[in-house]
Design an enzyme around this catalytic site. Structure first.
Site, short mmCIF file in Angstrom:
data_model
loop_
_atom_site.label_atom_id
_atom_site.label_comp_id
_atom_site.label_asym_id
_atom_site.label_seq_id
_atom_site.Cartn_x
_atom_site.Cartn_y
_atom_site.Cartn_z
N HIS A 6 -98.96 64.42 57.41
CA HIS A 6 -99.23 64.82 58.80
C HIS A 6 -100.69 64.56 59.13
O HIS A 6 -101.56 64.67 58.26
CB HIS A 6 -98.89 66.30 59.02
N CYS A 65 -96.29 68.29 52.99
CA CYS A 65 -97.49 69.08 52.75
C CYS A 65 -97.19 70.57 52.86
O CYS A 65 -96.33 70.99 53.62
CB CYS A 65 -98.58 68.68 53.75
N ASP A 94 -98.97 72.67 54.26
CA ASP A 94 -99.53 73.15 55.53
C ASP A 94 -98.51 73.98 56.33
O ASP A 94 -97.39 73.52 56.57
CB ASP A 94 -100.00 71.94 56.37
N CYS A 153 -104.53 66.59 58.24
CA CYS A 153 -104.21 67.20 56.94
C CYS A 153 -105.51 67.62 56.24
O CYS A 153 -106.37 66.79 55.98
CB CYS A 153 -103.43 66.21 56.08
N ARG A 184 -98.19 74.58 59.29
CA ARG A 184 -97.81 74.06 60.61
C ARG A 184 -96.74 72.98 60.55
O ARG A 184 -96.34 72.43 61.57
CB ARG A 184 -99.05 73.51 61.33
ZN ZN Z 1 -101.67 68.72 54.87
#
Ligand code: ZN
Length: 218
Positions: free
Chosen positions: A98, A42, A44, A101, A46
């Site tokens: 994750h 992803c 993302d 998400c 993080r």
């Molecule tokens: Zn995500």
């Protein structure tokens, strides 16, 4: 502006650190790449691929998008898989989702998300495919977490549907496709232990793209 300028300071420090550890680090890095892993994760912020796996530059070929989707008509992810398998000869392909998400969360909301609709549709399709299991989970957060896992399973299956993966595996017994989930609360990577051989066998009833190819004799 301070944080923007900071990045270049960070970079110079990083160069100094890497060179202190290995004087030839960048000379070697510039020569070639020979990663064993393709990581599809992803976008993302993080979930940084190299850091969570403890891998150095050159160790992993990376593709990231919102909610780690592997869409058949996405020329980007399809090109990444094709290049990683045919030219880099990666031994493992990892689809890593994750928990928490945002993409998966958005897909669970019955709402028009504009330009994101076609992207989220893929996750909504995963929900529909596993509706009975998900609908039986009454706790919304647990249902959300399970959808994250099922999305990884379906996207890993989409990787296995590609011609390059099926043909390379028939010839070489690699790449192996894996499904992982990263837990933001603990930092732990969880292997969903998807059964690659079993999925390959099942999907090849319909998606077999090795027609006419013979496995090498032992
Ligand atoms: Zn995500």
């Amino acid at each position: 502006m301070a944080s923007y300028e900071q990045i270049f300071d960070n970079n110079r420090k990083w160069v100094a650190e890497m060179t202190a550890k290995d004087a030839n680090f960048f000379e070697k890095l510039a020569r070639d790449q020979n990663p064993d892993y393709l990581y599809i994760g992803c976008s993302d912020s993080r979930v940084p691929a190299n850091e969570i796996m403890g891998l150095e530059p050159g160790d992993v070929f990376v593709h990231r998008n919102v909610a780690n989707l592997v869409n058949n008509t996405d020329l980007n992810v399809m090109s990444v898989i094709n290049y990683a398998v045919k030219h880099l000869s990666v031994k493992h392909i990892i689809v890593c989702g994750h928990y928490n998400c945002g993409g998966v969360k958005a897909a669970m909301m019955p709402k028009d998300m504009g330009l994101l609709n076609p992207w989220l549709r893929t996750i909504r399709d995963v929900y529909r495919m596993h509706y009975d299991e998900l609908d039986a989970i009454k706790d919304e957060h647990k249902r959300y977490s399970r959808l994250v896992e099922l999305n990884v399973l379906e996207q890993a299956t989409n990787v296995i549907k590609t011609a390059s993966v099926q043909q390379c595996y028939l010839q070489n017994k690699y790449p192996i496709v894996h499904g992982w989930v990263f837990d933001l609360h603990t930092g732990i990577l969880i292997d969903l232990n998807i059964n690659f051989e079993k999925i390959l066998k099942e999907i090849q009833k319909i998606y077999d793209l090795t027609g006419g190819m013979a496995a090498p004799s032992e």
